[in-house]
Motif scaffolding. Structure first.
Motif, PDB file in Angstrom:
ATOM      1  N   LEU A 141       0.852  -1.198   0.000  1.00 17.65           N
ATOM      2  CA  LEU A 141       0.000   0.000   0.000  1.00 17.65           C
ATOM      3  C   LEU A 141       0.886   1.247   0.000  1.00 17.65           C
ATOM      4  CD1 LEU A 141      -2.521  -1.250   2.707  1.00 17.65           C
ATOM      5  CD2 LEU A 141      -2.921  -1.130   0.232  1.00 17.65           C
ATOM      6  N   ARG A 142       0.469   2.262  -0.714  1.00 18.13           N
ATOM      7  CA  ARG A 142       1.304   3.441  -0.887  1.00 18.13           C
ATOM      8  C   ARG A 142       0.600   4.703  -0.389  1.00 18.13           C
ATOM      9  NH1 ARG A 142       4.385   0.148  -0.959  1.00 18.13           N
ATOM     10  NH2 ARG A 142       5.749  -0.626  -2.609  1.00 18.13           N
ATOM     11  N   TYR A 143       1.385   5.621   0.158  1.00 16.68           N
ATOM     12  CA  TYR A 143       0.866   6.911   0.574  1.00 16.68           C
ATOM     13  C   TYR A 143       1.696   7.999  -0.098  1.00 16.68           C
ATOM     14  CZ  TYR A 143       4.874   7.296   3.757  1.00 16.68           C
ATOM     15  OH  TYR A 143       6.142   7.375   4.280  1.00 16.68           O
ATOM     16  N   THR A 144       1.203   9.236  -0.054  1.00 10.97           N
ATOM     17  CA  THR A 144       1.888  10.313  -0.766  1.00 10.97           C
ATOM     18  C   THR A 144       2.712  11.216   0.145  1.00 10.97           C
ATOM     19  OG1 THR A 144      -0.078  11.737  -0.569  1.00 10.97           O
ATOM     20  CG2 THR A 144       0.113  10.365  -2.556  1.00 10.97           C
ATOM     21  N   ARG A 145       2.261  11.387   1.373  1.00  8.73           N
ATOM     22  CA  ARG A 145       2.932  12.343   2.257  1.00  8.73           C
ATOM     23  C   ARG A 145       2.615  12.002   3.698  1.00  8.73           C
ATOM     24  NH1 ARG A 145       1.218  17.226   4.292  1.00  8.73           N
ATOM     25  NH2 ARG A 145      -0.685  17.081   3.046  1.00  8.73           N
ATOM     26  N   LEU A 146       3.530  12.330   4.605  1.00  9.25           N
ATOM     27  CA  LEU A 146       3.328  12.081   6.034  1.00  9.25           C
ATOM     28  C   LEU A 146       3.445  13.382   6.813  1.00  9.25           C
ATOM     29  CD1 LEU A 146       3.092  10.297   8.600  1.00  9.25           C
ATOM     30  CD2 LEU A 146       5.583  10.039   8.502  1.00  9.25           C
ATOM     31  N   SER A 147       2.535  13.599   7.740  1.00 10.60           N
ATOM     32  CA  SER A 147       2.641  14.711   8.687  1.00 10.60           C
ATOM     33  C   SER A 147       2.420  14.174  10.097  1.00 10.60           C
ATOM     34  CB  SER A 147       1.622  15.814   8.369  1.00 10.60           C
ATOM     35  OG  SER A 147       0.299  15.316   8.457  1.00 10.60           O
ATOM     36  N   ILE A 148       3.001  14.839  11.069  1.00 15.39           N
ATOM     37  CA  ILE A 148       2.885  14.450  12.474  1.00 15.39           C
ATOM     38  C   ILE A 148       2.113  15.526  13.213  1.00 15.39           C
ATOM     39  CG2 ILE A 148       4.110  13.877  14.596  1.00 15.39           C
ATOM     40  CD1 ILE A 148       4.487  11.813  12.401  1.00 15.39           C
ATOM     41  N   ARG A 149       1.116  15.110  13.983  1.00 16.68           N
ATOM     42  CA  ARG A 149       0.326  16.039  14.776  1.00 16.68           C
ATOM     43  C   ARG A 149       0.248  15.558  16.215  1.00 16.68           C
ATOM     44  NH1 ARG A 149      -4.762  17.397  10.692  1.00 16.68           N
ATOM     45  NH2 ARG A 149      -3.492  18.178   8.953  1.00 16.68           N
ATOM     46  N   ALA A 150      -0.294  16.402  17.062  1.00 16.57           N
ATOM     47  CA  ALA A 150      -0.489  16.057  18.472  1.00 16.57           C
ATOM     48  C   ALA A 150      -1.954  16.257  18.788  1.00 16.57           C
ATOM     49  CB  ALA A 150       0.385  16.923  19.364  1.00 16.57           C
ATOM     50  N   GLN A 151      -2.741  15.222  18.560  1.00 14.47           N
ATOM     51  CA  GLN A 151      -4.178  15.296  18.769  1.00 14.47           C
ATOM     52  C   GLN A 151      -4.583  14.537  20.024  1.00 14.47           C
ATOM     53  OE1 GLN A 151      -4.503  13.728  14.714  1.00 14.47           O
ATOM     54  NE2 GLN A 151      -6.038  15.294  14.311  1.00 14.47           N
ATOM     55  N   ARG A 152      -5.697  14.934  20.585  1.00 16.41           N
ATOM     56  CA  ARG A 152      -6.144  14.293  21.822  1.00 16.41           C
ATOM     57  C   ARG A 152      -6.816  12.958  21.548  1.00 16.41           C
ATOM     58  NH1 ARG A 152      -9.522  17.964  25.646  1.00 16.41           N
ATOM     59  NH2 ARG A 152      -7.470  18.916  25.757  1.00 16.41           N
ATOM     60  N   SER A 159      -6.007  11.439   3.832  1.00 21.13           N
ATOM     61  CA  SER A 159      -6.773  12.298   2.937  1.00 21.13           C
ATOM     62  C   SER A 159      -7.098  11.567   1.641  1.00 21.13           C
ATOM     63  CB  SER A 159      -5.982  13.568   2.621  1.00 21.13           C
ATOM     64  OG  SER A 159      -4.931  13.282   1.708  1.00 21.13           O
ATOM     65  N   ALA A 160      -7.946  12.180   0.833  1.00 16.16           N
ATOM     66  CA  ALA A 160      -8.318  11.590  -0.448  1.00 16.16           C
ATOM     67  C   ALA A 160      -7.126  11.489  -1.389  1.00 16.16           C
ATOM     68  CB  ALA A 160      -9.430  12.420  -1.094  1.00 16.16           C
ATOM     69  N   ARG A 161      -6.106  12.266  -1.146  1.00 16.53           N
ATOM     70  CA  ARG A 161      -4.903  12.231  -1.980  1.00 16.53           C
ATOM     71  C   ARG A 161      -3.836  11.283  -1.443  1.00 16.53           C
ATOM     72  NH1 ARG A 161      -3.951  18.575  -3.780  1.00 16.53           N
ATOM     73  NH2 ARG A 161      -5.974  18.853  -4.829  1.00 16.53           N
ATOM     74  N   GLY A 162      -4.172  10.539  -0.413  1.00 18.28           N
ATOM     75  CA  GLY A 162      -3.223   9.571   0.133  1.00 18.28           C
ATOM     76  C   GLY A 162      -2.214  10.149   1.096  1.00 18.28           C
ATOM     77  N   THR A 189      -5.954   4.569   1.922  1.00 16.36           N
ATOM     78  CA  THR A 189      -5.496   5.049   0.615  1.00 16.36           C
ATOM     79  C   THR A 189      -6.215   4.314  -0.516  1.00 16.36           C
ATOM     80  OG1 THR A 189      -3.651   3.455   0.480  1.00 16.36           O
ATOM     81  CG2 THR A 189      -3.208   5.580   1.558  1.00 16.36           C
ATOM     82  N   VAL A 190      -6.835   3.179  -0.189  1.00  5.83           N
ATOM     83  CA  VAL A 190      -7.610   2.412  -1.176  1.00  5.83           C
ATOM     84  C   VAL A 190      -9.102   2.665  -0.988  1.00  5.83           C
ATOM     85  CG1 VAL A 190      -8.131   0.111  -2.069  1.00  5.83           C
ATOM     86  CG2 VAL A 190      -5.821   0.660  -1.249  1.00  5.83           C
ATOM     87  N   HIS A 191      -9.560   2.610   0.265  1.00  8.79           N
ATOM     88  CA  HIS A 191     -10.967   2.844   0.604  1.00  8.79           C
ATOM     89  C   HIS A 191     -11.014   3.952   1.651  1.00  8.79           C
ATOM     90  CE1 HIS A 191     -12.024  -0.840  -1.517  1.00  8.79           C
ATOM     91  NE2 HIS A 191     -11.094  -1.480  -0.812  1.00  8.79           N
ATOM     92  N   LEU A 192     -11.493   5.126   1.280  1.00 10.74           N
ATOM     93  CA  LEU A 192     -11.467   6.264   2.199  1.00 10.74           C
ATOM     94  C   LEU A 192     -12.545   6.165   3.274  1.00 10.74           C
ATOM     95  CD1 LEU A 192      -9.666   8.721   2.479  1.00 10.74           C
ATOM     96  CD2 LEU A 192     -11.338  10.044   1.158  1.00 10.74           C
ATOM     97  N   ASP A 193     -13.504   5.264   3.082  1.00 10.41           N
ATOM     98  CA  ASP A 193     -14.588   5.105   4.048  1.00 10.41           C
ATOM     99  C   ASP A 193     -14.310   3.922   4.978  1.00 10.41           C
ATOM    100  OD1 ASP A 193     -14.867   2.930   2.417  1.00 10.41           O
ATOM    101  OD2 ASP A 193     -16.686   3.646   1.427  1.00 10.41           O
ATOM    102  N   HIS A 194     -15.319   3.543   5.760  1.00 11.35           N
ATOM    103  CA  HIS A 194     -15.229   2.351   6.609  1.00 11.35           C
ATOM    104  C   HIS A 194     -16.228   1.301   6.126  1.00 11.35           C
ATOM    105  CE1 HIS A 194     -13.227   5.206   9.443  1.00 11.35           C
ATOM    106  NE2 HIS A 194     -12.471   4.150   9.655  1.00 11.35           N
ATOM    107  N   SER A 195     -16.214   1.074   4.854  1.00 12.19           N
ATOM    108  CA  SER A 195     -17.108   0.113   4.216  1.00 12.19           C
ATOM    109  C   SER A 195     -16.641  -1.313   4.495  1.00 12.19           C
ATOM    110  CB  SER A 195     -17.123   0.359   2.706  1.00 12.19           C
ATOM    111  OG  SER A 195     -15.824   0.141   2.176  1.00 12.19           O
ATOM    112  N   PRO A 196     -17.489  -2.308   4.194  1.00  6.57           N
ATOM    113  CA  PRO A 196     -17.047  -3.703   4.330  1.00  6.57           C
ATOM    114  C   PRO A 196     -15.778  -3.999   3.535  1.00  6.57           C
ATOM    115  CG  PRO A 196     -19.424  -3.621   4.084  1.00  6.57           C
ATOM    116  CD  PRO A 196     -18.935  -2.216   3.866  1.00  6.57           C
ATOM    117  N   ALA A 197     -15.628  -3.367   2.368  1.00  6.39           N
ATOM    118  CA  ALA A 197     -14.415  -3.574   1.567  1.00  6.39           C
ATOM    119  C   ALA A 197     -13.187  -3.059   2.298  1.00  6.39           C
ATOM    120  CB  ALA A 197     -14.568  -2.884   0.213  1.00  6.39           C
ATOM    121  N   PHE A 198     -13.341  -1.938   3.011  1.00  3.94           N
ATOM    122  CA  PHE A 198     -12.222  -1.403   3.788  1.00  3.94           C
ATOM    123  C   PHE A 198     -11.811  -2.376   4.878  1.00  3.94           C
ATOM    124  CE2 PHE A 198     -11.034   0.675   7.785  1.00  3.94           C
ATOM    125  CZ  PHE A 198      -9.835   1.263   7.414  1.00  3.94           C
TER     126      PHE A 198
END
Length: 229
Positions: A141-152, A159-162, A189-198
């Protein structure tokens, strides 16, 4: 006599081109942050604060009550790394990394927490990036970019762009739980939702995903309080 309300935490208003509605966030470092859509009339801010005052007071009281004492040693289970935390006098706040220690000089407790979080953000960009690359290679599986955040609350997002965003707190998870989160986001990056396929794709690369998911919910409450941002 009616008791006076507790003082508000420090308030800052931030406009965001991506915001579609007003959102409030209370954190130990930023105080009360209100994010509004671009062009929002700031004259409405006092009414918004008044409407949510009970929630704001409860969140701020919870943060104030937390024990934010830094540990004597910093352990990162996700990568198997650890350093002694040493405090030193100095002319200005500074964190220096040695082979087996992180030396924090010239800093108050609050400044030391900020310095340590900054170190973790930079370290996560390197180490979590390496882990993500390894899982991407193993799964195909491939992604386009990585960012690091500090979320609670959120461990990661895609994202839709991977483009994948990961929470710095992942450094404090066991390797199996970290891998679960990475597989989850890479599958988006393949299925942006939480569908059964995901979920079928997640199960293909992480057969124990349902167990891991339950473990993640339980571990969130056990993370060090000084990590709150």
């Amino acid at each position: 006599m009616t008791a006076a309300p507790a003082p508000l935490p420090p308030l800052q208003v931030r406009e965001s081109a991506r915001a579609r509605r007003v959102s409030l966030r209370v954190s130990a470092t930023a105080g009360l942050e209100i994010v509004v859509p671009r062009g929002f009339a700031h004259a409405h801010i006092p009414a918004i604060v008044a409407r949510h005052r009970a929630w704001i007071d409860a969140q701020w009281a919870r943060l104030v009550a937390l024990d934010r004492t830094l540990p004597a040693r910093l352990e990162l289970p996700a990568t198997g790394e650890g350093w002694e935390l040493l405090r030193r006098d100095g002319p200005q706040p500074r964190l220096r990394r040695q082979a087996d220690a992180l030396v924090i000089a010239g800093a108050s407790d609050a400044e030391a927490r900020v310095l340590l979080r900054r170190f973790l953000m930079a370290h996560a960009r390197l180490r979590l990036g390496e882990c993500l690359d390894a899982v991407a290679t193993a799964t195909g599986l491939r992604y386009t970019r990585l960012s690091i955040r500090a979320q609670r609350a959120r461990w990661g997002s895609c994202s839709a762009r991977g483009a994948i965003s990961l929470n710095v707190k992942l450094l404090f998870l066991e390797p199996a739980l970290l891998r679960h989160v990475l597989v989850h986001e890479l599958c988006h990056t393949v299925h942006l939702d939480h569908s059964p396929a995901f979920w079928a794709l997640v199960a293909r690369h992480d057969p124990d995903w349902s167990t891991r998911r339950a473990q993640l919910r339980a571990i969130a409450a056990r993370l060090p309080p000084w990590l709150d941002v």
